[in-house]
Motif scaffolding. Sequence first.
Motif, PDB file in Angstrom:
ATOM      1  N   VAL A  46       0.831  -1.207   0.000  1.00  0.00           N
ATOM      2  CA  VAL A  46       0.000   0.000   0.000  1.00  0.00           C
ATOM      3  C   VAL A  46       0.861   1.251   0.000  1.00  0.00           C
ATOM      4  N   GLY A 136     -13.321  -9.276  14.481  1.00  0.00           N
ATOM      5  CA  GLY A 136     -14.094  -9.172  13.243  1.00  0.00           C
ATOM      6  C   GLY A 136     -14.777  -7.835  13.061  1.00  0.00           C
ATOM      7  N   TYR A 137     -15.265  -7.274  14.168  1.00  0.00           N
ATOM      8  CA  TYR A 137     -15.942  -5.978  14.072  1.00  0.00           C
ATOM      9  C   TYR A 137     -15.004  -4.909  13.538  1.00  0.00           C
ATOM     10  N   THR A 139     -12.353  -5.227  11.655  1.00  0.00           N
ATOM     11  CA  THR A 139     -12.043  -5.398  10.239  1.00  0.00           C
ATOM     12  C   THR A 139     -13.241  -5.010   9.387  1.00  0.00           C
ATOM     13  N   LEU A 140     -14.451  -5.315   9.877  1.00  0.00           N
ATOM     14  CA  LEU A 140     -15.644  -4.863   9.161  1.00  0.00           C
ATOM     15  C   LEU A 140     -15.660  -3.339   9.068  1.00  0.00           C
ATOM     16  N   THR A 143     -13.108  -2.210   6.485  1.00  0.00           N
ATOM     17  CA  THR A 143     -13.603  -2.415   5.122  1.00  0.00           C
ATOM     18  C   THR A 143     -14.607  -1.329   4.754  1.00  0.00           C
ATOM     19  N   THR A 144     -15.447  -0.969   5.732  1.00  0.00           N
ATOM     20  CA  THR A 144     -16.421   0.081   5.471  1.00  0.00           C
ATOM     21  C   THR A 144     -15.724   1.416   5.216  1.00  0.00           C
ATOM     22  N   VAL A 146     -12.777   1.816   3.818  1.00  0.00           N
ATOM     23  CA  VAL A 146     -12.264   1.752   2.447  1.00  0.00           C
ATOM     24  C   VAL A 146     -13.395   1.986   1.450  1.00  0.00           C
ATOM     25  N   PHE A 147     -14.539   1.360   1.738  1.00  0.00           N
ATOM     26  CA  PHE A 147     -15.731   1.525   0.914  1.00  0.00           C
ATOM     27  C   PHE A 147     -16.128   2.998   0.835  1.00  0.00           C
ATOM     28  N   ALA A 149     -14.224   5.530   1.299  1.00  0.00           N
ATOM     29  CA  ALA A 149     -13.220   6.287   0.545  1.00  0.00           C
ATOM     30  C   ALA A 149     -13.552   6.255  -0.939  1.00  0.00           C
ATOM     31  N   ALA A 150     -13.923   5.065  -1.434  1.00  0.00           N
ATOM     32  CA  ALA A 150     -14.256   4.955  -2.858  1.00  0.00           C
ATOM     33  C   ALA A 150     -15.468   5.806  -3.189  1.00  0.00           C
ATOM     34  N   VAL A 153     -14.397   9.432  -3.348  1.00  0.00           N
ATOM     35  CA  VAL A 153     -13.650   9.771  -4.565  1.00  0.00           C
ATOM     36  C   VAL A 153     -14.589   9.822  -5.761  1.00  0.00           C
ATOM     37  N   LEU A 154     -15.523   8.871  -5.818  1.00  0.00           N
ATOM     38  CA  LEU A 154     -16.451   8.850  -6.952  1.00  0.00           C
ATOM     39  C   LEU A 154     -17.320  10.098  -6.959  1.00  0.00           C
ATOM     40  N   ILE A 157     -14.691  13.236  -7.702  1.00  0.00           N
ATOM     41  CA  ILE A 157     -13.993  13.295  -8.986  1.00  0.00           C
ATOM     42  C   ILE A 157     -14.806  12.638 -10.092  1.00  0.00           C
ATOM     43  N   GLY A 158     -15.292  11.418  -9.843  1.00  0.00           N
ATOM     44  CA  GLY A 158     -16.002  10.692 -10.894  1.00  0.00           C
ATOM     45  C   GLY A 158     -17.268  11.392 -11.346  1.00  0.00           C
TER      46      GLY A 158
ATOM     47  N   VAL B  41      -4.887  -5.225  -2.769  1.00  0.00           N
ATOM     48  CA  VAL B  41      -3.991  -4.189  -3.276  1.00  0.00           C
ATOM     49  C   VAL B  41      -3.122  -4.744  -4.405  1.00  0.00           C
ATOM     50  N   VAL B  72     -17.181  -2.952  -5.245  1.00  0.00           N
ATOM     51  CA  VAL B  72     -16.965  -2.141  -4.040  1.00  0.00           C
ATOM     52  C   VAL B  72     -18.008  -2.476  -2.991  1.00  0.00           C
ATOM     53  N   TYR B  79     -19.101  -9.528   3.636  1.00  0.00           N
ATOM     54  CA  TYR B  79     -18.618  -9.481   5.017  1.00  0.00           C
ATOM     55  C   TYR B  79     -19.789  -9.384   5.990  1.00  0.00           C
ATOM     56  N   LEU B  94     -21.101 -12.061  13.557  1.00  0.00           N
ATOM     57  CA  LEU B  94     -19.715 -12.354  13.197  1.00  0.00           C
ATOM     58  C   LEU B  94     -19.119 -13.484  14.039  1.00  0.00           C
ATOM     59  N   TYR B  96     -18.306 -17.097  13.737  1.00  0.00           N
ATOM     60  CA  TYR B  96     -18.274 -18.044  12.620  1.00  0.00           C
ATOM     61  C   TYR B  96     -18.437 -19.485  13.084  1.00  0.00           C
ATOM     62  N   THR B 122     -13.529  -5.830  -2.016  1.00  0.00           N
ATOM     63  CA  THR B 122     -13.740  -4.394  -1.805  1.00  0.00           C
ATOM     64  C   THR B 122     -12.453  -3.615  -2.029  1.00  0.00           C
ATOM     65  N   VAL B 126     -11.908  -0.863  -4.880  1.00  0.00           N
ATOM     66  CA  VAL B 126     -11.744   0.525  -4.456  1.00  0.00           C
ATOM     67  C   VAL B 126     -10.461   1.112  -5.034  1.00  0.00           C
ATOM     68  N   ILE B 130     -10.351   4.250  -7.585  1.00  0.00           N
ATOM     69  CA  ILE B 130      -9.665   5.515  -7.301  1.00  0.00           C
ATOM     70  C   ILE B 130      -8.682   5.818  -8.418  1.00  0.00           C
ATOM     71  N   ARG B 137      -9.361  11.743 -14.993  1.00  0.00           N
ATOM     72  CA  ARG B 137      -9.703  13.130 -14.713  1.00  0.00           C
ATOM     73  C   ARG B 137      -9.019  14.100 -15.659  1.00  0.00           C
TER      74      ARG B 137
END
Lengths: 171, 139
Positions: A46, A136-137, A139-140, A143-144, A146-147, A149-150, A153-154, A157-158, B41, B72, B79, B94, B96, B122, B126, B130, B137
Amino acid sequence: MVTAVAAVRLRDLFAVVMLFGIYSLVSASLFVVMDAVDVAFTEASVGAGVATVFMLGTLSLTTHREKTPIARKPLLSLLVVIITGAALMYGTYDIPHYGDANDPIHHHVAPHYLEDSMEEIGIPNVVSSVLASYRGYDTLGETTVVFTAAIGVLILIGGARRRSKRDDERS
Amino acid sequence: MKHYSVPRLMTKLLLPLILLFALYVQFHGDFGPGGGFQAGVIFAAGFILHALIYGLDQTQRLLPPWVLRIGVSLGVLIYASVGVAGMLLGGAYLDYGVLDSHDPMHGQHLGILLVELGVGITVASVMVTIFYSFAGRGR
């Protein structure tokens, strides 16, 4: 450390982005030395990889020269920085030594994770079992993030690009 | 990049390996270092490399933006629904262990696999999204 100082001093943003990439790679190797392979993996892919490409993409949209800052009196900011730095350094005296077996961190839930992970989860990589199962919570949540962030950005910019295209068609 | 045949050829050689490595990191995360985040990634990095060498249009024909939009949200959905599935089967959110009625350990395996898959989908979508937004752009 050297790369960080150089990155602050330099005015050519292209070189700064490259230095940040090197800085990331150096910290990744530092993590390997400290036996945190998973963290090093993430940092290398990353920090040194994708983030550098994104920065370069941003640079291609803007200029690669930093604007020269307006000269003003740096005394107040210097004072704030010194005080904050001193407070942080004072705080480090309370941090237990690296690898100390008496750390509070080694006596809370960590022994349970390390010793019982194999019986409860049955996965050799404890990092994975902590990340995905015990925590787990968290990491959930990540993930949210990151979601989100997309989505951001959309929207920023998009979406603007599509609207300008529509305007072009109208005119 | 149209006239540089060496990078183009090398990309063609490297791309399957990068994607394969990403899948390895994804599904081998239980046993070695890695997991959904890193795999996502690396997977995205493969497509970014493709876009850098062959141009954005070629890559977008390969991987259209609408697929990424679905990806996305699909990852987060996978999850979260693993958590809900655990609840429906009588466990906590959660948890499992209840996913497999015979052996809680198998349930844990399944849960972690699915959850990491969600994270991977995801993150990969993502990152490419991006990159598409930034690269598209300037035009």
